[in-house]
Design an enzyme around this catalytic site. Structure first.
Site, mmCIF file in Angstrom:
data_model
loop_
_atom_site.group_PDB
_atom_site.id
_atom_site.type_symbol
_atom_site.label_atom_id
_atom_site.label_comp_id
_atom_site.label_asym_id
_atom_site.label_seq_id
_atom_site.Cartn_x
_atom_site.Cartn_y
_atom_site.Cartn_z
ATOM 1 N N THR A 356 -52.286 81.128 124.461
ATOM 2 C CA THR A 356 -52.864 79.957 123.832
ATOM 3 C C THR A 356 -53.566 79.168 124.915
ATOM 4 O O THR A 356 -53.201 79.275 126.087
ATOM 5 C CB THR A 356 -51.744 79.109 123.205
ATOM 6 O OG1 THR A 356 -51.115 79.857 122.162
ATOM 7 C CG2 THR A 356 -52.245 77.781 122.651
ATOM 8 N N GLY A 439 -46.582 79.449 123.162
ATOM 9 C CA GLY A 439 -46.015 80.086 121.990
ATOM 10 C C GLY A 439 -44.953 79.228 121.332
ATOM 11 O O GLY A 439 -45.095 78.007 121.183
#
Length: 543
Positions: A356, A439
């Site tokens: 991410t 995450g």
């Protein structure tokens, strides 16, 4: 041929900056420069953040892509804060009984939900952008067309994921051009992605959701067994609304509502506020903090889902009675004895995978943005569509297959989502824009950063401190393993051992414990300070 991309404008210290009327932080220096260029062209913080986010899909393709999702918060000069949920749904024809095995696969075509990031960029631009839409793509297109040096983080991920990636023809062509993975500094050229970004710039999101780009991606996925259709893309919507918020140590923390896991950060902060003030939560009482993380993780696993399909009891989960009960359980839980060896090297355990990026920005006009976009796991589904150059995420792997589970896979349903933007305010004035990669551990990382900031750390100092997480970053990691950087003090390691956690020692400044970005209002209130995590390849920009 050598690659000579535009040189990033770096501050004297790549990790942080002093007070300025504007600040931006991103996990790759070329993305930061894309945002800075937009700022120099007259854009505001939202323009800069979106431009940086678009550039990241080129320079950080293991962590985000046009084929991923986005969740963001944007603060506006009139005092409003808007939540932008750019997460996509499963195919209308998705059927949990047709998925082999008791759990969702981690990679492959069945894990690909509708990518929502492009529509999310468009909503952010419509909500608060100033410059023309196509200007935000300019640097990213150049990076993709002419090439950039392969970043250290990308090179590491290519080595780690080689078996997965070399099984896909699209991945092989881009990242293994001579049969071996690109190494740090090697030219990374993505001409098909450059063409895709150019079409998005000129035609807007419709090129993906209603046009040829989407048709090509759907054809690739369906050939690999996905039920996604062009209608699924056409029916995608970006949800906007208000944020959730909670008070912590004199500030208001704001985050996105479900299907984002942001509410579980607010739970963690609420539990911490109910613990004894003298507790050394980042020191000798780290096991207490770990139990806080266990408590919010249990609630997430029981309740988090798409509120368009199931009831997510947000009011109850953030209510005083529930938080009082959780805090009492955390305070009184007996210390356990680890049933396995107290410490292992991290490379003996499954490598975490939570990929991410966060882009955060704020300006003195009253704009602030926390923009989180993702492929979920490293290189997502492991699929790159050769026709468009788009890497597809594996967000659907977070669905449950168990009958009756709130997060069970269903047609048109969004999965429970790890992406969680964060803004902070004091007396209605924005004081910070926070974001992390990590995450399912993002609430844990944000909690540690919140504690560091409350103790007086500035952005760079808070991000640079040694860190640890419980249960890893990805969907398939054991709950009782504590991933601990080597520089974490021994009293923390001892407390986690006493708490019954199996300690897996990482390298220092290892992205296995996530990397974050921070922009904070200077304590004097005269400007913003920006910080980028040393675990990333990032930099900051100020004006």
């Amino acid at each position: 041929m050598s690659v000579a991309p535009p040189s990033p404008v770096r501050p004297a210290s790549p990790g942080g900056s002093g007070p300025a009327p504007y600040g931006l932080a991103a996990p790759h220096a070329l993305a930061t420069e894309a945002g800075a260029a937009v700022r120099r062209a007259g854009g505001n913080a939202v323009d800069a953040a979106v431009a940086a986010a678009i550039a990241l899909t080129v320079v950080y393709p293991h962590q985000c892509a046009v084929g991923g999702d986005l969740v963001a918060l944007v603060a506006l000069p009139d005092g409003r804060v808007v939540s932008v949920n750019g997460s996509g749904a499963a195919a209308a024809a998705a059927d949990p009984t047709a998925v082999p095995g008791p759990r969702m696969p981690v990679t492959g075509a069945l894990t690909v939900t509708v990518p929502g990031v492009v529509a999310g960029w468009a909503v952010l631009h419509r909500t608060a952008g100033r410059l023309p839409w196509e200007r935000l793509f300019a640097d990213a297109i150049e990076y993709a067309r002419h090439g950039v040096p392969t970043a250290p983080g990308v090179a590491t991920a290519l080595r780690a994921e080689a078996d997965l990636l070399t099984a896909d023809e699209g991945m092989r062509a881009v990242f293994f051009p001579d049969g071996t993975p690109l190494t740090e500094g090697a030219p990374l050229r993505q001409p098909a992605l450059a063409d895709t970004l150019a079409r998005l710039a000129s035609e807007g999101p419709a090129a993906l959701y209603e046009g040829e780009l989407g048709a090509r991606i759907v054809a690739t996925l369906r050939a690999k067994g996905s039920p996604l259709t062009r209608d699924d893309l056409a029916h995608h919507t970006t949800e906007t609304g208000g944020p959730l918020s909670a008070a912590f140590r004199g500030e208001e923390y704001l985050t996105a509502p479900p299907n984002s896991q942001g509410l579980h950060l607010l739970q963690a902060l609420g539990i911490v506020e109910r613990l004894p003030a003298e507790a050394e939560l980042l020191g000798s009482d780290a096991d207490v903090t770990a139990r806080v993380f266990d408590a919010i993780t249990r609630d997430r696993d029981r309740h988090l889902a798409d509120p368009r399909h199931v009831d997510v009891p947000v009011t109850e989960l953030l209510g005083a009675a529930h938080l009082d009960r959780l805090a009492a359980e955390v305070r009184t839980a007996p210390r356990r004895t680890a049933s396995e060896p107290a410490a292992v090297r991290r490379n003996e355990a499954a490598r975490p995978s939570g990929d991410t990026v966060a882009v955060v920005a704020a300006d003195d006009e009253g704009h602030a943005v926390s923009l989180i976009q993702s492929l979920f796991h490293s290189f997502g589904s492991g699929i790159l569509d050769p026709a468009t150059g788009v890497v597809l995420h594996n967000r659907g792997s977070f669905f449950d297959l168990a009958p009756g589970a709130p997060n069970r896979l269903a047609g048109g349903k969004r999965p429970a989502h790890t992406l969680m933007p964060v803004l902070t305010r004091r007396d209605g004035v924005v004081t910070g824009a926070h974001g992390t990669m990590g995450g399912k551990a993002q609430p844990q990382i944000h909690t540690q950063l919140a504690l560091r900031i409350a103790a007086g750390d500035g952005p760079a100092a808070a991000l640079g401190r040694p860190r640890w997480v419980i249960g890893g970053l990805g969907v398939d990691e054991p709950a009782q393993v504590a991933s601990v950087e080597g520089a974490v003090p021994q009293d923390v390691v001892a407390a986690l051992n006493k708490g019954g956690y199996r300690v897996a020692v990482c390298a220092d400044r290892d992205e296995q414990v996530g990397h974050g970005q921070l922009v904070r209002r200077d304590p004097s209130g005269t400007g913003f300070e920006a910080g980028t995590d040393p675990r990333s390849d990032g930099s900051v920009s100020t004006a």
